[in-house]
Design a protein around this motif. Structure first.
Motif, PDB file in Angstrom:
ATOM      1  N   VAL A 123      19.627  34.810  91.327  1.00  0.00           N
ATOM      2  CA  VAL A 123      19.735  35.040  92.766  1.00  0.00           C
ATOM      3  C   VAL A 123      20.845  34.181  93.363  1.00  0.00           C
ATOM      4  N   ALA A 124      20.943  32.924  92.907  1.00  0.00           N
ATOM      5  CA  ALA A 124      21.937  31.995  93.445  1.00  0.00           C
ATOM      6  C   ALA A 124      23.315  32.177  92.808  1.00  0.00           C
ATOM      7  N   GLY A 125      23.398  33.029  91.802  1.00  0.00           N
ATOM      8  CA  GLY A 125      24.673  33.230  91.117  1.00  0.00           C
ATOM      9  C   GLY A 125      25.105  32.039  90.285  1.00  0.00           C
ATOM     10  N   LYS A 126      24.125  31.248  89.841  1.00  0.00           N
ATOM     11  CA  LYS A 126      24.423  30.071  89.014  1.00  0.00           C
ATOM     12  C   LYS A 126      24.399  30.485  87.541  1.00  0.00           C
ATOM     13  N   TRP A 127      25.437  31.190  87.141  1.00  0.00           N
ATOM     14  CA  TRP A 127      25.476  31.779  85.808  1.00  0.00           C
ATOM     15  C   TRP A 127      25.604  30.739  84.699  1.00  0.00           C
ATOM     16  N   LEU A 128      26.261  29.634  84.977  1.00  0.00           N
ATOM     17  CA  LEU A 128      26.392  28.581  83.979  1.00  0.00           C
ATOM     18  C   LEU A 128      25.030  27.967  83.668  1.00  0.00           C
ATOM     19  N   GLU A 129      24.235  27.707  84.713  1.00  0.00           N
ATOM     20  CA  GLU A 129      22.892  27.159  84.512  1.00  0.00           C
ATOM     21  C   GLU A 129      22.018  28.149  83.747  1.00  0.00           C
ATOM     22  N   LEU A 130      22.167  29.425  84.081  1.00  0.00           N
ATOM     23  CA  LEU A 130      21.389  30.454  83.398  1.00  0.00           C
ATOM     24  C   LEU A 130      21.762  30.526  81.921  1.00  0.00           C
ATOM     25  N   ALA A 131      23.053  30.450  81.639  1.00  0.00           N
ATOM     26  CA  ALA A 131      23.513  30.488  80.241  1.00  0.00           C
ATOM     27  C   ALA A 131      22.952  29.321  79.450  1.00  0.00           C
ATOM     28  N   ALA A 161       0.503  28.125  77.507  1.00  0.00           N
ATOM     29  CA  ALA A 161       1.738  28.909  77.408  1.00  0.00           C
ATOM     30  C   ALA A 161       2.130  29.589  78.704  1.00  0.00           C
ATOM     31  N   GLU A 162       1.175  30.235  79.356  1.00  0.00           N
ATOM     32  CA  GLU A 162       1.506  31.038  80.536  1.00  0.00           C
ATOM     33  C   GLU A 162       2.215  30.263  81.648  1.00  0.00           C
ATOM     34  N   PRO A 163       1.741  29.043  82.020  1.00  0.00           N
ATOM     35  CA  PRO A 163       2.461  28.288  83.066  1.00  0.00           C
ATOM     36  C   PRO A 163       3.911  27.980  82.680  1.00  0.00           C
ATOM     37  N   GLU A 164       4.141  27.648  81.407  1.00  0.00           N
ATOM     38  CA  GLU A 164       5.497  27.308  80.963  1.00  0.00           C
ATOM     39  C   GLU A 164       6.394  28.541  80.947  1.00  0.00           C
ATOM     40  N   ILE A 165       5.843  29.659  80.492  1.00  0.00           N
ATOM     41  CA  ILE A 165       6.619  30.904  80.471  1.00  0.00           C
ATOM     42  C   ILE A 165       6.991  31.312  81.892  1.00  0.00           C
ATOM     43  N   SER A 166       6.014  31.190  82.806  1.00  0.00           N
ATOM     44  CA  SER A 166       6.265  31.532  84.208  1.00  0.00           C
ATOM     45  C   SER A 166       7.317  30.621  84.819  1.00  0.00           C
ATOM     46  N   ARG A 167       7.251  29.344  84.478  1.00  0.00           N
ATOM     47  CA  ARG A 167       8.216  28.372  85.024  1.00  0.00           C
ATOM     48  C   ARG A 167       9.633  28.710  84.571  1.00  0.00           C
ATOM     49  N   LEU A 168       9.803  28.997  83.278  1.00  0.00           N
ATOM     50  CA  LEU A 168      11.131  29.318  82.742  1.00  0.00           C
ATOM     51  C   LEU A 168      11.676  30.611  83.343  1.00  0.00           C
ATOM     52  N   CYS A 169      10.801  31.602  83.492  1.00  0.00           N
ATOM     53  CA  CYS A 169      11.237  32.875  84.098  1.00  0.00           C
ATOM     54  C   CYS A 169      11.626  32.678  85.557  1.00  0.00           C
ATOM     55  N   ARG A 170      10.884  31.806  86.241  1.00  0.00           N
ATOM     56  CA  ARG A 170      11.187  31.536  87.643  1.00  0.00           C
ATOM     57  C   ARG A 170      12.542  30.832  87.772  1.00  0.00           C
ATOM     58  N   GLU A 171      12.805  29.870  86.906  1.00  0.00           N
ATOM     59  CA  GLU A 171      14.098  29.165  86.920  1.00  0.00           C
ATOM     60  C   GLU A 171      15.248  30.141  86.663  1.00  0.00           C
ATOM     61  N   ALA A 172      15.014  31.049  85.729  1.00  0.00           N
ATOM     62  CA  ALA A 172      16.041  32.034  85.407  1.00  0.00           C
ATOM     63  C   ALA A 172      16.303  32.949  86.600  1.00  0.00           C
ATOM     64  N   GLU A 173      15.256  33.383  87.238  1.00  0.00           N
ATOM     65  CA  GLU A 173      15.394  34.282  88.381  1.00  0.00           C
ATOM     66  C   GLU A 173      16.109  33.591  89.537  1.00  0.00           C
ATOM     67  N   LEU A 216      35.066  28.341  80.748  1.00  0.00           N
ATOM     68  CA  LEU A 216      35.225  27.342  79.687  1.00  0.00           C
ATOM     69  C   LEU A 216      33.921  26.592  79.431  1.00  0.00           C
ATOM     70  N   GLU A 217      33.243  26.193  80.515  1.00  0.00           N
ATOM     71  CA  GLU A 217      31.980  25.470  80.364  1.00  0.00           C
ATOM     72  C   GLU A 217      30.913  26.356  79.738  1.00  0.00           C
ATOM     73  N   MET A 218      30.870  27.612  80.168  1.00  0.00           N
ATOM     74  CA  MET A 218      29.878  28.537  79.633  1.00  0.00           C
ATOM     75  C   MET A 218      30.117  28.802  78.149  1.00  0.00           C
ATOM     76  N   VAL A 219      31.377  29.001  77.806  1.00  0.00           N
ATOM     77  CA  VAL A 219      31.739  29.235  76.407  1.00  0.00           C
ATOM     78  C   VAL A 219      31.374  28.030  75.551  1.00  0.00           C
ATOM     79  N   ASN A 220      31.637  26.843  76.075  1.00  0.00           N
ATOM     80  CA  ASN A 220      31.300  25.632  75.337  1.00  0.00           C
ATOM     81  C   ASN A 220      29.786  25.509  75.147  1.00  0.00           C
ATOM     82  N   ALA A 221      29.033  25.826  76.207  1.00  0.00           N
ATOM     83  CA  ALA A 221      27.578  25.736  76.132  1.00  0.00           C
ATOM     84  C   ALA A 221      27.013  26.716  75.100  1.00  0.00           C
ATOM     85  N   ILE A 222      27.523  27.923  75.100  1.00  0.00           N
ATOM     86  CA  ILE A 222      27.013  28.950  74.179  1.00  0.00           C
ATOM     87  C   ILE A 222      27.443  28.674  72.738  1.00  0.00           C
TER      88      ILE A 222
END
Length: 429
Positions: A49-57, A33-45, A97-103
């Motif tokens: 930082v990059a301002g890629k809000w659509l990817e984060l959503a 679990a820990e490696p996967e949780i760390s990986r997902l948190c790292r991707e989110a962070e 629009l893309e973010m709304v569609n994704a959510i």
């Protein structure tokens, strides 16, 4: 249970990712679990930082849906409140629009899991948005969720404001078409809202024109449904279906021509025409679930309306008996039924065995005009008739005003002469 405690502007998003990933990997053991949780948190962070809000959503909503069944309603609502707030960070209208569609697409994927809460989440997302078309997209998703999650009672009240919504969204005819059909399907779930459902189905069919035969063909099934709904509805006696291109096309369709013929009978003809149709098309009636007894009842009332239109305000009992194909002692019963249904306003002259059809007040115009009974359809012929009546009414009112003004002038002149005579009399004395 993990509790989300935001401590900075970015922390709520990271906390949601950590919370959902911990739930997802809870049964896998720490080593996996820990490696996967760390990986997902790292991707989110990195996305933050990059301002890629659509990817984060996309990351957050996917993680949330994987474990939504394990969350309490409070946790799910809190999680989605934070996810939906991402729309405020979108870099462009396209990203919104893309973010709304994704959510919204993820929210409606599991309609049987906390359906009413999911609908609330969509409403919250709607209220966060400033983009008109994004709002339209969310509203459409909410209609889908309402039907599939069987929570239509929460969206029905909003239909009263649909005209205002359309002005705000400024959507094209294709989107309006999609909206009207979706609303009709929602209302169809409630048997007490048949009239409202048919109204929006009619609006849907009215968006089609003769310009494109291929597109017009898409409306055939719903056109048939509208006709059958009208025929079945025991309390609906008027509709605007007959002249709509989407419905008129049925007349030339081998499969659906009898349906169009049936509509024409119910809107323009009498019981004898229905009886002939039934004799030739009994299987058609059965295939659409139409009950002959109910159809006969409705046609008798409509035939009585037709008689009221044709007999110059007086209908002999014998005409009613023959037209409605009933016994002599049943004539008054059917007259009472028509009055109760507000199809005609009349009184029965039992001595002379006639029905006297009276004038009624037109609620729509608040004018006392010669409307002796309800119109079964309201097309160009009825508009022309109304135009003529209104013109006559206008002329009559003009004559009344002229008469009043003339009388007023005469009266004032008479009063002036009397006053002068009185004054002269006093001066002589």
């Amino acid at each position: 249970m993990t509790t989300i405690v935001p401590t900075s502007e970015e922390d709520p998003f990271l906390a949601v990712v950590q919370f959902t990933s911990q739930l997802a990997w809870a049964d896998a053991g720490p080593e996996a679990a820990e490696p996967e949780i760390s990986r997902l948190c790292r991707e989110a962070e990195e996305s933050i930082v990059a301002g890629k809000w659509l990817e984060l959503a996309s990351l957050m909503v996917t993680s949330a849906e994987l474990v939504s069944s394990k969350m309490s309603e409070k946790d799910l609502e809190c999680t989605y409140t934070i996810i939906c707030s991402l729309v405020k960070n979108a870099n462009s209208p396209e990203d919104v629009l893309e973010m709304v569609n994704a959510i919204s697409s993820k929210v409606v994927q599991q309609p049987n899991d906390k359906a009413s809460l999911r609908l609330k989440i969509l409403f919250n997302l709607y209220n966060l948005l400033d983009h008109p078309y994004a709002r339209f997209q969310v509203y459409m998703k909410s209609l889908t969720l309402a039907v599939e999650g069987k929570v239509t009672e929460y969206v029905v009240p909003s239909f009263k404001k649909i005209d205002n919504f359309l002005k705000e969204w400024n959507v094209d005819s294709k989107d309006q078409r999609e909206l009207f059909l979706a609303i009709a399907k929602v209302l169809r779930e409630n048997k007490s809202l048949v009239k409202e459902s048919l109204n929006f189905l009619t609006k849907y069919l009215a968006t089609f024109s003769n310009d494109d035969a291929q597109v017009l063909g898409e409306a055939k099934e719903e056109a048939v449904r509208a006709v059958i709904e009208f025929v079945k509805a025991s309390s609906i006696f008027q509709c605007d279906l007959l002249d709509l291109p989407a419905v008129a096309q049925l007349e030339k369709d081998t499969k659906y021509a009898p349906v169009y013929q049936l509509l024409k009978i119910f809107l323009t003809q009498r019981l004898n025409a229905y009886s002939e149709f039934k004799a030739a098309n009994s299987e058609c009636l059965q295939s659409y679930g139409l009950v002959d007894e109910d159809c006969v009842t409705k046609m008798r009332l409509l035939s009585l309306v037709d008689l009221a239109s044709d007999e110059s305000g007086k209908i002999p009992y014998t005409s009613i008996k023959d037209t409605l194909q009933v016994k002599e002692e049943e004539v008054e019963l059917w007259i009472v039924k028509a009055i109760t249904a507000k199809l005609i306003d009349c009184k029965m002259d039992q001595m002379n065995q006639v029905v006297i059809v009276r004038q009624v007040l037109s609620i729509e115009t608040f004018l006392l005009i010669d409307i002796r009974c309800s119109e079964r359809e309201f097309g160009s012929k009825q508009w022309q008739s109304l135009r003529t009546k209104l013109a006559t009414w206008r002329d009559n009112i003009g004559n009344v005003i002229s008469t009043i003004e003339s009388n007023k002038v005469t009266e004032e002149g008479s009063q002036s002469s009397s006053s002068t005579a009185a004054i002269q009399g006093l001066s002589v004395r």
